[in-house]
Write a protein that holds these residues in place. Structure first.
Motif, mmCIF file in Angstrom:
data_model
loop_
_atom_site.group_PDB
_atom_site.id
_atom_site.type_symbol
_atom_site.label_atom_id
_atom_site.label_comp_id
_atom_site.label_asym_id
_atom_site.label_seq_id
_atom_site.Cartn_x
_atom_site.Cartn_y
_atom_site.Cartn_z
ATOM 1 N N ALA A 78 -46.909 -22.946 -23.396
ATOM 2 C CA ALA A 78 -46.099 -24.109 -23.768
ATOM 3 C C ALA A 78 -44.784 -24.124 -23.004
ATOM 4 N N VAL A 79 -44.181 -22.966 -22.846
ATOM 5 C CA VAL A 79 -42.939 -22.890 -22.063
ATOM 6 C C VAL A 79 -43.216 -23.262 -20.618
ATOM 7 N N SER A 80 -44.292 -22.740 -20.056
ATOM 8 C CA SER A 80 -44.646 -23.052 -18.669
ATOM 9 C C SER A 80 -44.931 -24.539 -18.489
ATOM 10 N N ALA A 81 -45.629 -25.135 -19.450
ATOM 11 C CA ALA A 81 -45.982 -26.554 -19.348
ATOM 12 C C ALA A 81 -44.812 -27.468 -19.672
ATOM 13 N N GLY A 82 -43.833 -26.947 -20.411
ATOM 14 C CA GLY A 82 -42.690 -27.763 -20.799
ATOM 15 C C GLY A 82 -43.012 -28.757 -21.895
ATOM 16 N N THR A 83 -44.123 -28.525 -22.603
ATOM 17 C CA THR A 83 -44.571 -29.422 -23.664
ATOM 18 C C THR A 83 -45.536 -28.658 -24.549
ATOM 19 N N ASP A 84 -45.753 -29.172 -25.785
ATOM 20 C CA ASP A 84 -46.782 -28.575 -26.625
ATOM 21 C C ASP A 84 -48.041 -29.438 -26.658
ATOM 22 N N ALA A 85 -48.157 -30.401 -25.744
ATOM 23 C CA ALA A 85 -49.363 -31.227 -25.652
ATOM 24 C C ALA A 85 -50.562 -30.319 -25.386
ATOM 25 N N PRO A 86 -51.605 -30.368 -26.248
ATOM 26 C CA PRO A 86 -52.703 -29.397 -26.151
ATOM 27 C C PRO A 86 -53.361 -29.289 -24.781
ATOM 28 N N ARG A 87 -53.632 -30.416 -24.110
ATOM 29 C CA ARG A 87 -54.301 -30.336 -22.817
ATOM 30 C C ARG A 87 -53.445 -29.607 -21.789
ATOM 31 N N GLU A 88 -52.158 -29.940 -21.764
ATOM 32 C CA GLU A 88 -51.260 -29.300 -20.803
ATOM 33 C C GLU A 88 -51.064 -27.818 -21.131
ATOM 34 N N VAL A 89 -50.992 -27.500 -22.404
ATOM 35 C CA VAL A 89 -50.828 -26.104 -22.796
ATOM 36 C C VAL A 89 -52.065 -25.296 -22.413
ATOM 37 N N PHE A 90 -53.248 -25.837 -22.681
ATOM 38 C CA PHE A 90 -54.456 -25.096 -22.313
ATOM 39 C C PHE A 90 -54.552 -24.921 -20.802
ATOM 40 N N ALA A 91 -54.210 -25.954 -20.049
ATOM 41 C CA ALA A 91 -54.252 -25.846 -18.582
ATOM 42 C C ALA A 91 -53.338 -24.722 -18.101
ATOM 43 N N ALA A 92 -52.158 -24.622 -18.703
ATOM 44 C CA ALA A 92 -51.235 -23.557 -18.318
ATOM 45 C C ALA A 92 -51.762 -22.187 -18.744
ATOM 46 N N ALA A 93 -52.370 -22.121 -19.926
ATOM 47 C CA ALA A 93 -52.871 -20.846 -20.434
ATOM 48 C C ALA A 93 -54.024 -20.307 -19.606
ATOM 49 N N SER A 94 -54.796 -21.198 -19.000
ATOM 50 C CA SER A 94 -55.996 -20.773 -18.276
ATOM 51 C C SER A 94 -55.776 -20.652 -16.767
ATOM 52 N N LYS A 95 -54.513 -20.747 -16.320
ATOM 53 C CA LYS A 95 -54.239 -20.634 -14.884
ATOM 54 C C LYS A 95 -54.402 -19.211 -14.369
ATOM 55 N N GLY A 96 -54.171 -18.244 -15.222
ATOM 56 C CA GLY A 96 -54.263 -16.861 -14.772
ATOM 57 C C GLY A 96 -54.022 -15.930 -15.933
ATOM 58 N N PRO A 97 -54.104 -14.615 -15.697
ATOM 59 C CA PRO A 97 -53.912 -13.680 -16.805
ATOM 60 C C PRO A 97 -52.505 -13.775 -17.380
ATOM 61 N N VAL A 98 -52.418 -13.568 -18.689
ATOM 62 C CA VAL A 98 -51.148 -13.585 -19.402
ATOM 63 C C VAL A 98 -50.918 -12.196 -19.978
ATOM 64 N N ARG A 99 -49.718 -11.666 -19.776
ATOM 65 C CA ARG A 99 -49.384 -10.354 -20.316
ATOM 66 C C ARG A 99 -49.196 -10.459 -21.829
ATOM 67 N N THR A 100 -49.967 -9.677 -22.583
ATOM 68 C CA THR A 100 -49.867 -9.658 -24.038
ATOM 69 C C THR A 100 -49.785 -8.210 -24.510
ATOM 70 N N ALA A 101 -49.565 -8.037 -25.797
ATOM 71 C CA ALA A 101 -49.525 -6.690 -26.359
ATOM 72 C C ALA A 101 -50.888 -6.007 -26.304
ATOM 73 N N MET A 102 -51.958 -6.779 -26.095
ATOM 74 C CA MET A 102 -53.303 -6.215 -25.908
ATOM 75 C C MET A 102 -53.572 -5.869 -24.452
ATOM 76 N N GLY A 103 -52.658 -6.241 -23.570
ATOM 77 C CA GLY A 103 -52.880 -6.119 -22.142
ATOM 78 C C GLY A 103 -52.964 -7.498 -21.512
ATOM 79 N N ASP A 104 -53.278 -7.550 -20.236
ATOM 80 C CA ASP A 104 -53.408 -8.834 -19.543
ATOM 81 C C ASP A 104 -54.713 -9.512 -19.967
ATOM 82 N N LEU A 105 -54.599 -10.744 -20.478
ATOM 83 C CA LEU A 105 -55.778 -11.495 -20.917
ATOM 84 C C LEU A 105 -55.929 -12.759 -20.085
ATOM 85 N N ARG A 106 -57.156 -13.038 -19.706
ATOM 86 C CA ARG A 106 -57.470 -14.231 -18.931
ATOM 87 C C ARG A 106 -58.353 -15.150 -19.769
ATOM 88 N N ILE A 107 -58.035 -16.440 -19.779
ATOM 89 C CA ILE A 107 -58.832 -17.436 -20.483
ATOM 90 C C ILE A 107 -59.647 -18.222 -19.464
#
Length: 368
Positions: free
Chosen positions: A284-313
């Motif tokens: 949401a921060v990367s997309a600059g909005t909480d619009a679901p389509r834009e948020v999902f697009a940003a989330a699935s661009k590459g791995p995200v660092r999480t407390a579980m490790g790097d996760l890719r969607i």
């Protein structure tokens, strides 16, 4: 930017321990993200009543919330999906599930069948087991996980000597225990949840105490630390498959468990819910909005660092890439005995699995 986030978990009712653990992970993530973004949690407890999940989703999505982290059972997730579709919301689903689903309004962050059923049944085959009994809760999770297990076990030449389903929340299963003892099943594949699972293990161990502690006499596709304390010594020897166990928890997840989980334990439910909030917030921060389509697009661009490790969607299948693990319960803890060398893309339809007989060696690295 302030993000409003619905958290819909049954922290009361028949599978409260699982909901409490997942909610703890989500709240812990909100704490750790305070320097990144402010998240306002809007919490609902359906109490294990599937009809209340649909109502909670409708209320939240009609009141300005666009994203929900939640649902424990597949039954509740499926009841929420029509509301998500009508109101253009996005569900971040953090729990292991039976696969065979891909919806444009869901992000699947829990283990898929190739992360739990496949490695667990391959492990059973590798032990030379000949007779297996199947028991599950009487709803979609139990039906589908045991269907997959039955097919894979039979393809390996293993006899399925019985198969029973128990009403969700029921503790009346003396007939199941009787059948297991009568058939002489070496291993029980168990897809029960909540009090059904707890009472079943206690009753079976009381009836057949020689099983206790024997590695793999019981195999689960969803057992975690969330209710391991309730099981006590009855869990010893249980083999569980999943994407996370407490021995891999770092300081952030352990702090979330100590702060918010009644049991104080870190589990796959806690870790995945924590990761769901982290991925949502960063997207949401990367997309600059909480619009679901834009948020999902940003989330699935590459791995995200999480407390579980790097996760890719996966941007098409909408599932997380996870590293399966196998763990044995011993003395109130899970000890990881095998893990994938690297994260594996989810295969929710098992389209990429070998259809030949299950291998006699599981496709996980043995952990010494």
């Amino acid at each position: 930017m302030v993000l409003r986030l619905g958290l819909v978990f049954s922290t009361s009712g028949s599978y409260a321990a699982l909901g409490q653990s997942a909610l703890a992970g989500a709240l812990g993530a909100i704490d750790t993200l305070r320097d990144v973004v402010e998240i306002e949690p809007v919490i609902r407890d359906p109490g294990g009543d599937v009809a209340r999940y649909e109502a909670a989703a409708s209320e939240l999505l009609g009141g300005g919330v666009r994203h929900i982290v939640g649902a424990i059972t597949s039954w509740s997730r499926k009841d929420m999906i029509p509301v998500l579709e009508r109101k253009d919301g996005l569900l971040w689903y953090p729990c292991p599930y039976e696969g065979f689903e891909c919806n444009d309004h869901v992000v699947y962050l829990g283990a898929a069948p190739n992360h739990h059923v496949v490695p667990a049944t391959d492990w059973i085959a590798a032990q030379g087991v000949q007779r297996v009994y199947l028991v599950g809760s009487n709803y979609v999770w139990g039906w589908e996980t045991l269907r997959l297990a039955r097919d894979r076990l039979q393809s390996a030449g293993i006899e399925v000597v019985g198969e029973r389903y128990v009403p969700l929340g029921s503790t009346d299963h003396a007939h199941v225990v009787d059948e297991i003892c009568a058939t002489g099943a070496e291993c029980v594949c168990n897809s029960l949840i909540g009090p059904s699972n707890t009472s079943f293990l206690h009753d079976l161990m009381a009836r057949d105490p020689a099983r206790r502690g024997r590695p793999g006499h019981m195999v689960s596709f969803n057992q975690t630390e969330a209710d391991l304390d309730e099981l006590g010594p009855a869990a010893d020897g249980l083999l569980s498959a999943g994407s996370f166990f407490e021995e891999d928890a770092g300081a952030v997840l352990l702090q979330a468990a100590r702060t918010y989980a009644p049991s104080g334990r870190a589990s796959a439910f806690l870790a995945s819910a924590h990761a769901a909030v982290e991925i949502f917030a960063h997207a949401a921060v990367s997309a600059g909005t909480d619009a679901p389509r834009e948020v999902f697009a940003a989330a699935s661009k590459g791995p995200v660092r999480t407390a579980m490790g790097d996760l890719r969607i996966d941007p098409v299948m909408r599932h997380a890439t996870l590293a399966p693990r196998l763990a044995l319960a011993e003395g109130g803890r899970f000890r990881v005995i095998g893990r994938a060398a690297a994260a594996i893309p989810a295969d929710p339809y098992l389209a990429r699995q070998d259809t030949s007989p299950a291998p006699r060696r599981p496709d996980l690295r043995v952990v010494k």
